[in-house]
Enzyme design. Structure first.
Site, PDB file in Angstrom:
ATOM      1  N   CYS A 113       0.817  -1.219   0.000  1.00 51.78           N
ATOM      2  CA  CYS A 113       0.000   0.000   0.000  1.00 51.78           C
ATOM      3  C   CYS A 113       0.851   1.270   0.000  1.00 51.78           C
ATOM      4  CB  CYS A 113      -0.946   0.004   1.196  1.00 51.78           C
ATOM      5  SG  CYS A 113      -2.067  -1.404   1.139  1.00 51.78           S
ATOM      6  N   HIS A 258      -3.817   6.958   1.419  1.00 49.35           N
ATOM      7  CA  HIS A 258      -4.087   5.619   0.903  1.00 49.35           C
ATOM      8  C   HIS A 258      -5.511   5.234   1.301  1.00 49.35           C
ATOM      9  CE1 HIS A 258      -4.058   1.470   0.070  1.00 49.35           C
ATOM     10  NE2 HIS A 258      -4.000   1.092   1.327  1.00 49.35           N
ATOM     11  N   ASN A 288      -9.999  -0.958  -1.595  1.00 49.33           N
ATOM     12  CA  ASN A 288      -8.561  -0.730  -1.417  1.00 49.33           C
ATOM     13  C   ASN A 288      -7.833  -1.285  -2.645  1.00 49.33           C
ATOM     14  OD1 ASN A 288      -5.879  -0.731  -0.670  1.00 49.33           O
ATOM     15  ND2 ASN A 288      -6.203  -1.670   1.340  1.00 49.33           N
TER      16      ASN A 288
HETATM   17  O1  UT7 Z   1      -3.806  -1.152   3.384  1.00 47.05           O
HETATM   18  C1  UT7 Z   1      -3.669  -1.891   4.549  1.00 47.05           C
HETATM   19  C2  UT7 Z   1      -4.616  -3.044   4.398  1.00 47.05           C
HETATM   20  N1  UT7 Z   1      -5.448  -3.404   5.455  1.00 47.05           N
HETATM   21  C3  UT7 Z   1      -6.072  -2.597   6.332  1.00 47.05           C
HETATM   22  O2  UT7 Z   1      -5.900  -1.418   6.396  1.00 47.05           O
HETATM   23  C4  UT7 Z   1      -7.039  -3.287   7.234  1.00 47.05           C
HETATM   24  C5  UT7 Z   1      -7.104  -2.672   8.602  1.00 47.05           C
HETATM   25  N2  UT7 Z   1      -8.148  -3.296   9.390  1.00 47.05           N
HETATM   26  C6  UT7 Z   1      -9.456  -3.071   9.156  1.00 47.05           C
HETATM   27  O3  UT7 Z   1      -9.816  -2.305   8.276  1.00 47.05           O
HETATM   28  C7  UT7 Z   1     -10.454  -3.741  10.074  1.00 47.05           C
HETATM   29  O4  UT7 Z   1      -9.769  -4.446  11.074  1.00 47.05           O
HETATM   30  C8  UT7 Z   1     -11.436  -4.691   9.318  1.00 47.05           C
HETATM   31  C9  UT7 Z   1     -12.382  -3.876   8.454  1.00 47.05           C
HETATM   32  C10 UT7 Z   1     -10.665  -5.680   8.466  1.00 47.05           C
HETATM   33  C11 UT7 Z   1     -12.281  -5.466  10.335  1.00 47.05           C
HETATM   34  O5  UT7 Z   1     -12.978  -4.594  11.170  1.00 47.05           O
HETATM   35  P1  UT7 Z   1     -12.970  -4.823  12.753  1.00 47.05           P
HETATM   36  O6  UT7 Z   1     -13.849  -3.799  13.321  1.00 47.05           O
HETATM   37  O7  UT7 Z   1     -11.537  -4.858  13.199  1.00 47.05           O
HETATM   38  O8  UT7 Z   1     -13.678  -6.230  12.854  1.00 47.05           O
HETATM   39  P2  UT7 Z   1     -13.143  -7.559  13.552  1.00 47.05           P
HETATM   40  O9  UT7 Z   1     -12.023  -8.152  12.757  1.00 47.05           O
HETATM   41  O10 UT7 Z   1     -12.924  -7.334  15.006  1.00 47.05           O
HETATM   42  O11 UT7 Z   1     -14.376  -8.479  13.389  1.00 47.05           O
HETATM   43  C12 UT7 Z   1     -15.605  -8.195  14.064  1.00 47.05           C
HETATM   44  C13 UT7 Z   1     -16.583  -9.292  13.715  1.00 47.05           C
HETATM   45  C14 UT7 Z   1     -16.006 -10.693  13.922  1.00 47.05           C
HETATM   46  O12 UT7 Z   1     -17.055 -11.502  14.392  1.00 47.05           O
HETATM   47  P3  UT7 Z   1     -17.203 -11.823  15.973  1.00 47.05           P
HETATM   48  O13 UT7 Z   1     -15.915 -12.486  16.373  1.00 47.05           O
HETATM   49  O14 UT7 Z   1     -17.392 -10.490  16.629  1.00 47.05           O
HETATM   50  O15 UT7 Z   1     -18.385 -12.714  16.025  1.00 47.05           O
HETATM   51  C15 UT7 Z   1     -15.618 -11.132  12.550  1.00 47.05           C
HETATM   52  O16 UT7 Z   1     -15.644 -12.525  12.386  1.00 47.05           O
HETATM   53  O17 UT7 Z   1     -16.921  -9.211  12.313  1.00 47.05           O
HETATM   54  C16 UT7 Z   1     -16.698 -10.493  11.714  1.00 47.05           C
HETATM   55  N3  UT7 Z   1     -16.318 -10.278  10.316  1.00 47.05           N
HETATM   56  C17 UT7 Z   1     -17.227 -10.082   9.354  1.00 47.05           C
HETATM   57  N4  UT7 Z   1     -18.567 -10.033   9.386  1.00 47.05           N
HETATM   58  C18 UT7 Z   1     -19.197  -9.793   8.222  1.00 47.05           C
HETATM   59  C19 UT7 Z   1     -15.082 -10.220   9.775  1.00 47.05           C
HETATM   60  N5  UT7 Z   1     -15.168  -9.982   8.454  1.00 47.05           N
HETATM   61  C20 UT7 Z   1     -16.484  -9.884   8.174  1.00 47.05           C
HETATM   62  C21 UT7 Z   1     -17.206  -9.657   6.996  1.00 47.05           C
HETATM   63  N6  UT7 Z   1     -18.561  -9.602   7.070  1.00 47.05           N
HETATM   64  N7  UT7 Z   1     -16.615  -9.437   5.803  1.00 47.05           N
END
Ligand code: UT7
Length: 331
Positions: A113, A258, A288
């Protein structure tokens, strides 16, 4: 003093639009989850058979035309991607071939990125030595072939899209215009927080059927760790940029960040105490696009007539590696 200026810019996304609802048909996710967590509404995916160098070619053609030069005037190609056409040779070589130009230097940059920011910095150095006149700097990605569209990969698959953006960097004698500053960083101890575990060269052979069975070819991400580090490093790099360059928020027209997650950029704005509107976004429509996100946004902003001569832009990026950095560009 010679500065490098963006003589032309262009971008390209493949025509196929994939909405959040489309993804919800493939895995256990929803438009609401994706939108509220990331700000993304849709993205573009390349069709089967389309290479990263194909998207790069379209963006490059547009940037070259915008610069008022011909492809044959390009004397150095820098191509940033994490989704190269092949493991080797470099995708920049493929782009050179597709541009149908005589042999020129081609350099692939693998800084995810932050790849475009790294490439811009290298291109700037090449131009300022006086050795190169038209450095084509491209960020291009075909993510859609490398995402896991099952529930197991849903945290990553909903984030990424395909696209490309390119600029032509050329020398200018005006010391007040062009790339005024850039500063890059990397901290490899966080490599495992966002990576693809396929191609482990320490293993003999480095690629096995087991790799595929264990889905090592798909990206693995500790989203929360990436999110936290992104916010911390981006705030830090903005503060350092202002401090070392002796400028203030009021000097800056826009932040071109980004496009990973709108919440990351909004929290950075809030922590700095800056208006959120200063941070421009188009991830709603593209997701992204990694190395392509910054030139794509820059091109759209320029084409929308939002940038005037003399405007100062602050470009910031954070990504896998971890890598991050900032640049100041005076239009
Ligand atoms: O350029 C650099 C590239 N990457 C990034 O910048 C990513 C940085 N991180 C993020 O943007 C966030 O961490 C995410 C958007 C990936 C995830 O958001 P979050 O608020 O950190 O969610 P989480 O990983 O804590 O997940 C919360 C819940 C989980 O379920 P439980 O354990 O609470 O039951 C996940 O399993 O959301 C669930 N989950 C989803 N639900 C629906 C994870 N992915 C998804 C999905 N749809 N696609």
């Amino acid at each position: 003093m010679v500065r490098s200026v963006i003589k032309g810019l262009g971008s390209y996304v493949p025509p196929k639009v994939v909405t959040n609802d489309d993804l919800a048909g493939l895995m256990d996710t929803s438009h609401e989850w994706i939108l509220t967590r990331t700000g993304i509404e849709e993205r573009h995916f390349a069709e089967e058979g389309v290479y990263c160098s194909d998207l790069a070619l379209e963006a490059s053609r547009r940037a070259i035309a915008d610069a008022g030069i011909t492809a044959g005037d390009v004397d150095f190609i820098i191509l940033a991607t994490l989704s190269p056409d092949h493991h080797f040779p470099g995708t920049g070589c493929g782009l050179q071939d597709k541009l149908e130009i005589p042999p020129v230097a081609c350099l692939d940059v693998r800084n995810q990125c932050t790849g475009f920011l790294y490439s811009l910095t290298v291109g700037d150095a090449l131009v300022r030595t006086g050795a190169y006149q038209n450095v084509l700097v491209v960020g291009a990605e075909v993510h859609s072939s490398g995402l896991d569209f099952t529930n197991q990969g849903r945290d990553v698959a909903v984030l990424f899209g395909d696209g490309a953006g390119a600029v032509v960097l050329s020398p200018s004698p005006d010391p007040d215009r062009g790339l005024l500053y850039s500063k890059l960083y990397a901290e490899g101890k966080h490599a495992k927080a966002l990576c693809a575990n396929v191609w482990d060269i320490s293993r003999k052979p480095y690629l096995t059927k087991e790799d595929l069975d264990q889905r090592r070819h798909f990206p693995s991400m500790d989203g929360k760790t990436v999110f936290k580090h992104a916010v911390t490093r981006l705030v830090e790099t903005v503060k350092n940029t202002l401090e070392t360059q002796g400028i203030s928020r009021e000097d800056i027209k826009y932040v071109i960040p980004h496009q990973a997650n709108m919440r990351i950029n909004q929290i950075v704005a809030d922590r700095l105490g800056w208006p959120r509107e200063m941070f421009l976004h188009n991830m709603q429509r593209y997701g992204n696009t990694t190395a392509a996100s910054i030139p794509l946004l820059l091109d759209e902003t320029y084409r929308n007539g939002m940038i005037s001569k003399g405007d100062l832009l602050l470009v910031i990026a954070f990504g896998a590696g971890f890598t991050w950095g900032s640049a100041l560009y005076r239009w």
